[in-house]
Design a protein around this motif. Structure first.
Motif, PDB file in Angstrom:
ATOM      1  N   ARG A 131       0.835  -1.204   0.000  1.00 28.08           N
ATOM      2  CA  ARG A 131       0.000   0.000   0.000  1.00 28.08           C
ATOM      3  C   ARG A 131       0.874   1.261   0.000  1.00 28.08           C
ATOM      4  N   LEU A 132       1.923   1.252   0.821  1.00 29.77           N
ATOM      5  CA  LEU A 132       2.794   2.424   0.893  1.00 29.77           C
ATOM      6  C   LEU A 132       3.615   2.571  -0.384  1.00 29.77           C
ATOM      7  N   ARG A 133       4.019   1.443  -0.938  1.00 29.08           N
ATOM      8  CA  ARG A 133       4.792   1.537  -2.184  1.00 29.08           C
ATOM      9  C   ARG A 133       3.929   2.079  -3.313  1.00 29.08           C
ATOM     10  N   ASP A 134       2.667   1.680  -3.322  1.00 28.89           N
ATOM     11  CA  ASP A 134       1.768   2.201  -4.362  1.00 28.89           C
ATOM     12  C   ASP A 134       1.610   3.710  -4.233  1.00 28.89           C
ATOM     13  N   MET A 135       1.896   4.222  -3.049  1.00 28.19           N
ATOM     14  CA  MET A 135       1.763   5.649  -2.787  1.00 28.19           C
ATOM     15  C   MET A 135       3.083   6.373  -3.054  1.00 28.19           C
ATOM     16  N   SER A 136       4.171   5.618  -3.227  1.00 32.45           N
ATOM     17  CA  SER A 136       5.499   6.233  -3.295  1.00 32.45           C
ATOM     18  C   SER A 136       5.890   6.606  -4.716  1.00 32.45           C
ATOM     19  N   VAL A 138      -4.870   9.642  -3.531  1.00 34.20           N
ATOM     20  CA  VAL A 138      -3.588   8.997  -3.844  1.00 34.20           C
ATOM     21  C   VAL A 138      -3.612   8.560  -5.302  1.00 34.20           C
ATOM     22  N   LYS A 171       1.506  11.468  -5.097  1.00 32.72           N
ATOM     23  CA  LYS A 171       2.297  10.308  -4.660  1.00 32.72           C
ATOM     24  C   LYS A 171       3.365  10.851  -3.728  1.00 32.72           C
ATOM     25  N   THR A 172       3.519  10.217  -2.586  1.00 34.19           N
ATOM     26  CA  THR A 172       4.462  10.728  -1.589  1.00 34.19           C
ATOM     27  C   THR A 172       5.281   9.614  -0.963  1.00 34.19           C
ATOM     28  N   PHE A 173       6.578   9.900  -0.848  1.00 29.66           N
ATOM     29  CA  PHE A 173       7.496   9.064  -0.081  1.00 29.66           C
ATOM     30  C   PHE A 173       7.783   9.872   1.165  1.00 29.66           C
TER      31      PHE A 173
END
Lengths: 389, 139
Positions: free
Chosen positions: A377-382, B19, B59-61
């Motif tokens: 989920r976080l990677r899809d957001m990165s 997102v 999109k955010t890291f």
């Protein structure tokens, strides 16, 4: 919700038996251990017994080599400042590493302001210090070498014996911060070329606010806490009797379980790692694969930042910590991972899992169920992830 | 308490709005770098007739605050004209989130920078003069 605590390198849950042992000293046995009357004598007996337990766990030659402190941080401060003060006529050079705990690093920085010269040794990609670097760094004015036994973030166990031998040959005191190693690695201080060693109770299922320093017989370490004659005149202040009793009891258990428990934790940890590496692409193991604390697993998750992983795990009831120190008031990536040469972006996405005696295979299976979707989920957001797709 | 996130921050972190990417975006803003631990990419879709932002995605890291501020800034600007959107300050983003820990305020600055970047990208593409906002160093 299932709660899984995997932050045992930060602190541990106190054992029931430890609390039970402490209770009488919080209530009925309240005497000052320095008092001569019966109230004091009862407390003194308990403190002496605890000293023996700690001496036995650390493998000291005699209980007199153990001095109680308010914890690991004080033990480190005591060791470093006390030793260099005692040796101040010989010189002003100290050798340490770049991956020490802040109790050591910030003590060094304070001494630097007082005119001491500090050498911060580098580490390799696994976090290992090269003993040859120690040898090369020693000068005629070197008074102390302080190297941690094992690193708290990645778990790498340092070649303490080799470095201690080098120090001994050159007549330089060797201190090791063993706060993370005690209870997880077996050693006998009397057989080690180590002059001073620090430890803490709350990392071994004991109470917070108490620790100890081992000072090998005839090693000169000046007191840094001035006052009364407690602790054989080496550390002033009325003894924290309940805390000391708790530390003693925790040490007793740590010794009893020194063989079996690290093995069990190591198996659980490797099971966790193997399955994470299988289920989640683009991970890296931070730290020495073999010479590592049996309970510690530090993994880098590429394309991600650690705090967001940690918070997501927290929402699922799992407590871990980040390698990125993001929550501890700095935004820079961990000084340990940076010293290991890990790219800043990769260092940001590192998570430390540190197991303890409460953890079971069911806990680990729960983590293995919850973690992969969080990472995805976080990677899809990165914005960094696309490149890796 | 210092260093702790507000309920709103946690809510936006848990359920971030908007997102993703806009494949035919009219403007894209890219800010941050991995050394500091935050990278934001903000996409906007603009109705040319009214100069209204009709869609925004990101999109955010980054940490919890970086994700929450990205989510909030996209929510705040949707339906606003370019002119109105340029007035959305980092403080407005932080305020809408019930405040940010002091050490995380830079995330709101990044969000404003990403938004300004996306708007400038749009303005440039349409041959219009870009806006020159002064930002305090985000890190």
């Amino acid at each position: 919700m299932r709660l899984v605590y995997l932050d045992n390198n930060a602190t541990t849950r106190m054992r029931e038996e430890v609390l039970e042992a402490m209770m009488p000293y919080c209530k009925d046995v309240y005497g000052n251990a320095s008092s001569i009357h019966r109230f004091g004598r009862q407390a003194r007996v308990a403190v002496d017994k605890a000293r023996q337990e700690v001496a036995s766990l650390l493998g000291a030659s005699s209980p007199e080599e153990i001095i109680f402190t308010s914890g690991g941080t004080e033990a480190d401060n005591f060791a470093i400042k006390g030793a260099v003060h005692a040796m101040r006529k010989k010189g002003n050079h100290i050798i340490t590493s770049s991956i020490e705990h802040s109790a050591v690093l910030n003590s060094m920085k304070a001494l630097e302001k007082d005119g001491y010269k500090i050498t911060y040794l580098p580490v390799d990609g696994y976090g290992l210090i090269n003993p040859n670097d120690v040898k090369k760094a020693i000068t005629d004015s070197t008074v102390l070498i302080s190297i941690m036994y094992a690193n708290n973030e990645v778990g790498t166990i340092e070649p303490i014996e080799k470095m201690g031998e080098i120090a001994k040959e050159r007549g330089v005191y060797f201190h090791t911060d063993a706060v993370q190693a005690v209870g997880k690695v077996t050693f006998q201080a009397k057989d080690l070329p180590v002059d001073i060693l620090s430890m803490s109770a709350h990392k071994i299922y004991g109470p917070k606010g108490v620790g100890a320093i081992y000072i090998k017989k005839s090693t000169k370490v000046d007191t840094i806490m001035h006052g009364g004659h407690q602790e054989m005149g080496r550390r002033a202040g009325t003894e924290n009797v309940p805390g000391i009793v708790g530390l003693g009891r925790a040490a007793e258990f740590a010794k009893k379980e020194a063989q079996e428990e690290p093995k069990r934790l190591c198996e659980l940890r490797d099971y966790l790692y193997k399955n994470i590496a299988q289920a989640i692409p683009d991970t890296r193991l931070n730290g020495e694969p073999e010479k590592r604390l049996p309970n510690t697993l530090n993994i880098g998750f590429k394309y991600l930042e650690g705090e967001s992983i940690m918070l997501n795990m927290d929402m699922e009831g799992i407590a871990v910590s980040t390698g990125s120190a993001c929550t501890s008031g700095t935004l820079e990536p961990s000084h340990v991972l940076t010293a290991m040469g890990i790219d800043a972006g990769d260092a940001q996405g590192s998570i430390r899992f540190s197991l303890g005696r409460d953890n079971t295979k069911k806990d680990i299976d729960y983590v293995l169920k919850v973690l992969p979707p969080i990472i995805q989920r976080l990677r899809d957001m990165s914005p960094l992830y696309e490149k890796g797709k | 308490m210092e260093g702790q996130y507000s309920d709103q921050v946690m809510e936006h972190f848990r359920n971030p709005r908007n997102v993703g990417e806009i494949p035919d975006a009219d403007g894209i803003g890219n800010v941050g770098n991995p050394v500091c631990g935050d990278i934001m990419r903000l996409y906007i879709k603009v109705d040319p007739a009214t100069e209204t932002i009709i869609d925004a995605k990101f999109k955010t890291f980054g940490c919890g605050a970086a994700i929450a501020t990205s989510s909030m800034v996209t929510e705040l600007v949707k339906g606003k004209t370019i002119e109105e959107a340029l007035k959305v300050s980092n403080h407005a983003v932080a305020e809408a989130l019930g405040g940010l820990p002091k050490i995380k305020m830079h995330c709101s600055v990044l969000a404003e920078q990403a938004l300004t970047g996306a708007i400038n990208d749009y303005l440039k593409k349409h041959g219009k003069p870009v806006v020159d906002k002064k930002f305090k160093d985000a890190h």
